[in-house]
Design a protein around this motif. Structure first.
Motif, PDB file in Angstrom:
ATOM      1  N   VAL A 177      15.830 -21.235 -31.968  1.00  0.00           N
ATOM      2  CA  VAL A 177      14.728 -21.286 -30.687  1.00  0.00           C
ATOM      3  C   VAL A 177      14.002 -22.322 -30.412  1.00  0.00           C
ATOM      4  O   VAL A 177      12.979 -23.510 -29.163  1.00  0.00           O
ATOM      5  N   ILE A 178      13.543 -22.723 -32.096  1.00  0.00           N
ATOM      6  CA  ILE A 178      12.484 -24.066 -31.614  1.00  0.00           C
ATOM      7  C   ILE A 178      12.939 -24.887 -31.611  1.00  0.00           C
ATOM      8  O   ILE A 178      12.802 -26.069 -30.618  1.00  0.00           O
ATOM      9  N   VAL A 202      13.495 -29.917 -28.010  1.00  0.00           N
ATOM     10  CA  VAL A 202      14.243 -30.392 -26.955  1.00  0.00           C
ATOM     11  C   VAL A 202      14.498 -30.540 -25.624  1.00  0.00           C
ATOM     12  O   VAL A 202      14.112 -32.094 -25.658  1.00  0.00           O
ATOM     13  N   ALA A 203      14.117 -29.590 -25.052  1.00  0.00           N
ATOM     14  CA  ALA A 203      13.963 -29.429 -23.243  1.00  0.00           C
ATOM     15  C   ALA A 203      12.352 -30.237 -23.646  1.00  0.00           C
ATOM     16  O   ALA A 203      12.263 -31.211 -22.959  1.00  0.00           O
ATOM     17  N   GLY A 219       9.335 -22.465 -22.135  1.00  0.00           N
ATOM     18  CA  GLY A 219       9.636 -23.390 -22.059  1.00  0.00           C
ATOM     19  C   GLY A 219       9.903 -23.926 -20.548  1.00  0.00           C
ATOM     20  O   GLY A 219       9.867 -25.539 -20.406  1.00  0.00           O
ATOM     21  N   GLU A 220      10.156 -22.202 -19.937  1.00  0.00           N
ATOM     22  CA  GLU A 220       9.904 -22.470 -18.374  1.00  0.00           C
ATOM     23  C   GLU A 220       9.240 -22.650 -17.372  1.00  0.00           C
ATOM     24  O   GLU A 220       9.340 -23.818 -16.879  1.00  0.00           O
ATOM     25  N   CYS A 244      21.767 -22.989 -24.905  1.00  0.00           N
ATOM     26  CA  CYS A 244      21.537 -22.752 -23.751  1.00  0.00           C
ATOM     27  C   CYS A 244      20.989 -24.587 -23.227  1.00  0.00           C
ATOM     28  O   CYS A 244      20.504 -25.267 -23.828  1.00  0.00           O
ATOM     29  N   PRO A 245      21.676 -24.516 -22.146  1.00  0.00           N
ATOM     30  CA  PRO A 245      21.851 -26.251 -21.464  1.00  0.00           C
ATOM     31  C   PRO A 245      19.935 -26.496 -21.093  1.00  0.00           C
ATOM     32  O   PRO A 245      20.457 -27.394 -20.255  1.00  0.00           O
ATOM     33  N   CYS A 246      19.600 -25.934 -20.862  1.00  0.00           N
ATOM     34  CA  CYS A 246      17.883 -26.119 -19.981  1.00  0.00           C
ATOM     35  C   CYS A 246      17.549 -27.948 -20.140  1.00  0.00           C
ATOM     36  O   CYS A 246      17.118 -27.504 -18.890  1.00  0.00           O
ATOM     37  N   ALA A 247      17.548 -27.682 -21.299  1.00  0.00           N
ATOM     38  CA  ALA A 247      17.014 -29.819 -21.436  1.00  0.00           C
ATOM     39  C   ALA A 247      18.347 -30.462 -20.443  1.00  0.00           C
ATOM     40  O   ALA A 247      17.216 -31.173 -20.209  1.00  0.00           O
TER      41      ALA A 247
END
Length: 667
Positions: A645-646, A651-652, A146-147, A326-329
């Motif tokens: 995790v999926i 969503v990200a 994702g990163e 985790c707020p990545c998105a």
């Protein structure tokens, strides 16, 4: 604008942004590699392309190991001994998550425990602690993927901005001592001549020495139509010479060129955060510690209220909770959306000075426009000369002698019309009467040149017929007596009427303000469909009109030259400058710069703001909705680490794809 240029490096690293000087919320921790403007740090090596490739190679190896383990376990039903399973999974885990673990450790040493790196490290190490090796590896592998996608998307979003930053030539042909030589643009001095062959970019601002030449100005204005320049006309760095060898006399140093100033502005724009970005940045700082403690509570609280409490069960649920929270998105897709909006605008010849102004444009419900140069071309031509008691050309000569001291297009039209008739005539003791005209001495006589208000101010009688003249009128008085007048007409821009119509379709009120007389203003307003038009205004009169609109609850964009109307620009919610390439001060004072003179670009700027904000909020709602659903399912024991995790990565990626979509939209 503070900027230091190092000509041996790429423009992206040459410039210090305004926000860096002001201390805005940017994270520039060098030991952590690079960081996005929102403080969402990513580090895939930090040492250039080679280390970045190694990081991706490690990730691909980790992904291959994970795939092999899943095939063995679920495809062939082969269960590895615990010690071997631990060792193999640990190798994959370290390959995929070493940088995350490193950053988590460094941040923790500084007392920063509540961030996504610590969050992911705790969740995955916890999975190993309870024997869920493969799931722990999967969380870290998919997080790293994702990163990777996020970094690629940010790079792509900035691509159009980087393209603008790359249009500055690295070499220029200068004419010295009758011969040509190639040098860096920074080595060229004022007054020297440079040459461009067909297809070459203009490296420095100047005036054309050749009789004529055609240029592609798309990089600066967004317009692909060739622009033909004639001897003596201005030429700007970034234009591309099309079909003949052209020679230009340099009148601005490399660091002072319009292009350099525009590049600084675009660079600043990518760093200046919108209110939405600032909100999400603040939100994530509160949100992350909250989910940490909720996750902890999910392990501890059930011990006191659940009869058949199982530490393994509730600890597993807390790990699911950590992963999905985790707020990545949010922290990546939102600035990504604004990068895309700024890039889309720059490709359309519109420069926003920051993501905050994209937000401002979404609220605009009244557009106030100056007349000359905004809705009209500002190219005035003398229509009629009426003299009283003297020869017509004598009236023109005296009037032009005084108007030579004015930069207003009306005055310049008179000077142009007079031509050689001015001769050696010069005006002395010239005074500007703000909003009225000029006063001075010509041939030993006191001369007044200006509008009807000037005549009234000095008590000079003039024919009543002048009140009903529709064209712009310049009246001249000699020694306090009416000497005649010159009528001048301006031409309305081709897309002015369609721009006003498009604004009305967006329920935007249109207002025109002008220092020109009311009859002229009314005539222009009628032709293009303006809602309200006010003429005979001094600068303070324009301020009063804008203030009254603000008092009525209107959110206002003022469109003008950004210089003469500085008080109005300051008062408006957004100051928009037309034809920004023509004025240094415009680039400095405006919030939004339209690089050509098309009023229709005002509508484009508003639409780009609305599109950007819409996509940003779609991402916020999507991310929050999915996270809340999976958080509830995880706390209830329904969702597993796999699903968490999926959902997180999914969503990200959806948010990223949605944000990237901005760059393909046509406005």
């Amino acid at each position: 604008m503070s900027a230091e240029h190092n000509h041996d490096e790429a423009p992206v690293v040459q410039m210090k942004t305004k926000d860096e000087h002001k201390g805005h919320d940017h994270n520039h921790d060098e030991e952590e590699g690079h960081s996005h403007d929102d403080g969402h740090d990513h580090d895939h090596g930090g040492d250039g392309e080679q280390s970045g490739w190694k990081a991706h190679l490690n990730l691909l190896i980790a992904l291959a190991i994970l795939a092999l383990l899943l095939v063995l376990e679920y495809g062939f039903k082969i269960v590895l001994p615990k010690s071997i399973a631990f060792a193999v999974n640990a190798v994959a885990y370290l390959l995929a998550g070493w940088n995350v673990l490193r950053l988590a450790f460094r941040k923790s040493k500084r007392g920063d425990f509540f961030n996504e790196f610590v969050l992911m490290s705790v969740a995955t190490i916890g999975a190993f602690a309870i024997g869920s090796y493969t799931e722990g590896v999967a969380v870290m592998v998919f997080y790293a993927i994702g990163e990777w996608f996020q970094d690629a998307a940010v790079t792509r979003a900035k691509a159009s901005i980087k393209a603008l930053l790359d249009i500055r030539p690295e070499e220029v042909t200068v004419v010295r001592n009758g011969a040509t030589q190639d040098v860096h643009p920074s080595e060229v001095q004022l007054g020297e001549s440079i040459q461009m062959k067909p297809g070459e970019k203009v490296a420095l601002d100047g005036e054309l020495l050749s009789e004529s030449a055609s240029f592609n100005t798309a990089a600066l204005t967004g317009e692909s139509k060739p622009d033909t320049k004639y001897k003596g006309e201005p030429v700007y760095a970034g234009m591309v010479n099309l079909n003949t060898v052209a020679e230009v006399k340099v009148n601005a140093l490399f660091k002072d060129s319009k292009l350099s100033r525009i590049l600084e502005m675009v660079q600043d724009a990518t760093a200046r955060k919108s209110q939405t970005q600032l909100f999400i940045s603040r939100f994530s700082k509160v949100y992350t510690p909250i989910v940490f403690f909720l996750s902890l509570a999910l392990v501890v609280v059930p011990y006191f209220i659940v009869e058949d409490y199982s530490f393994y069960t509730w600890f597993y649920r807390s790990l699911v909770f950590l992963v999905i929270s985790c707020p990545c998105a949010l922290v990546v897709s939102i600035p990504l959306g604004y990068f895309g909006g700024i890039g889309l605008a720059s490709r359309n010849g519109i420069l926003f000075k920051g993501g905050n102004f994209l937000d401002v444009m979404t609220k605009i419900n009244a557009v106030v426009m100056d007349k000359t140069g905004t809705l009209t071309k500002g190219v005035f031509n003398v229509q009629k000369v009426v003299a009283n008691g003297l020869d017509e050309m004598e009236l023109v000569r005296i009037t032009a002698a005084l108007e030579k001291n004015s930069t207003h297009p009306v005055g310049q039209a008179v000077v142009k019309y007079a031509g050689d008739a001015i001769g050696s005539t010069a005006a002395t003791n010239v005074e500007e009467v703000a909003g009225h005209g000029l006063k001075g001495i010509v041939d030993g006589k006191e001369i007044l040149v200006g509008n009807l208000k000037l005549m009234k101010k000095f008590g000079i009688d003039y024919p009543a017929e002048t009140e009903s003249i529709v064209d712009t009128i310049v009246i001249t008085a000699i020694d306090k007596k009416f000497a005649g007048y010159i009528t001048i007409a301006d031409e309305i821009k081709e897309d002015a009427a369609s721009a006003v119509k498009a604004m009305k379709a967006l329920n935007i009120k249109t207002v025109m303000l002008s220092g020109d007389k009311q009859t002229v203003v009314d005539n222009v307003a009628k032709q293009i469909g303006i809602d309200e038009a006010f003429g005979d205004l001094l600068p303070e009169g324009k301020v009063e009109k804008v203030q009254s609109l603000k008092n009525a609850g209107r959110h206002i964009a003022f469109v003008g030259d950004g210089v003469n109307d500085a008080p109005v620009v300051a008062l408006a919610d957004a100051g928009i400058a037309m034809g920004g390439l023509g004025s240094d001060a415009t680039i400095e004072t405006a919030d939004v710069v339209i690089q050509n003179d098309q009023p229709s670009k005002i509508v484009s700027a508003i639409k780009i703001g609305k599109i950007t904000r819409s996509i940003v909020w779609q991402n916020i709602i999507l991310a929050m909705a999915v996270k809340v659903i999976v958080l509830v399912l995880g706390a209830g024991g329904i969702a597993t680490l796999w699903e968490a995790v999926i959902a997180d990565v999914g969503v990200a990626l959806l948010a990223i794809l949605n944000a990237v979509r901005i760059q393909k939209i046509k406005v």
